[in-house]
Design a protein around this motif. Structure first.
Motif, PDB file in Angstrom:
ATOM      1  N   ARG A  14       0.740  -1.249   0.157  1.00  0.00           N
ATOM      2  CA  ARG A  14      -0.021   0.046  -0.037  1.00  0.00           C
ATOM      3  C   ARG A  14       0.836   1.301  -0.025  1.00  0.00           C
ATOM      4  NH1 ARG A  14      -2.333   3.621   3.631  1.00  0.00           N
ATOM      5  NH2 ARG A  14      -1.333   2.537   5.359  1.00  0.00           N
ATOM      6  N   THR A  17      -3.839   5.740   1.424  1.00  0.00           N
ATOM      7  CA  THR A  17      -5.389   5.965   1.236  1.00  0.00           C
ATOM      8  C   THR A  17      -5.735   7.520   1.664  1.00  0.00           C
ATOM      9  OG1 THR A  17      -5.693   3.748   1.881  1.00  0.00           O
ATOM     10  CG2 THR A  17      -7.528   5.313   2.023  1.00  0.00           C
ATOM     11  N   SER A  71      -7.446   4.674  -2.650  1.00  0.00           N
ATOM     12  CA  SER A  71      -6.107   3.829  -2.086  1.00  0.00           C
ATOM     13  C   SER A  71      -5.258   3.404  -3.208  1.00  0.00           C
ATOM     14  CB  SER A  71      -6.591   2.363  -1.275  1.00  0.00           C
ATOM     15  OG  SER A  71      -7.410   3.089  -0.226  1.00  0.00           O
TER      16      SER A  71
END
Length: 137
Positions: A14, A17, A71
């Motif tokens: 990731r 976000t 995201s």
């Protein structure tokens, strides 16, 4: 588990976000945020910029909430972007109207991505996602 706690999607880490107001002028900010997170040297950079704009704009047009959450997940080759809105009456679907003034966003999404989809979440929100992987067969 809220998206901010998700550290990977598949094999992709990731990048972050971020929430944006559900307003047309925020599409450029969402696009810039994802582009900055990827970096201009990423092989999916240009296509990702276009697709973030398309998916975010659809969320503004058809979602019913005040915020849209974006995201991004990426490694050195692939990228996955998820756009979550409050949901609306319909889910994204392809429109076959060559003379129409709208409805080309999902055609572009289908043409440029390796895979994409949407899912209504248990709380009624809608997640639209796409994956770009220049190394995919």
């Amino acid at each position: 588990m809220p998206p901010e706690h998700v550290t990977t999607r598949g094999h992709l880490p990731r990048l972050g976000t971020k929430k944006f107001a559900s307003a047309p002028d925020q599409a450029s900010r969402a696009r810039a945020w994802v582009s900055e997170a990827l970096g201009p040297g990423h092989p999916a950079y240009d296509d990702c910029e276009l697709l973030v704009s398309e998916v975010f704009t659809n969320a503004v047009r058809y979602g019913q909430g005040d915020t849209i959450e974006v995201s991004a997940y990426a490694d050195g080759h692939a990228v996955r972007v998820e756009v979550v809105d409050a949901g609306g009456e319909t889910v994204p679907h392809l429109v076959d109207d060559p003379d129409g003034e709208t409805g080309r966003g999902l055609l572009i999404l289908r043409a440029l991505t390796d895979t994409w989809g949407c899912r209504r979440l248990p709380d009624g929100r809608l997640r639209v996602w796409f994956v770009l992987d220049p190394n995919a067969p």
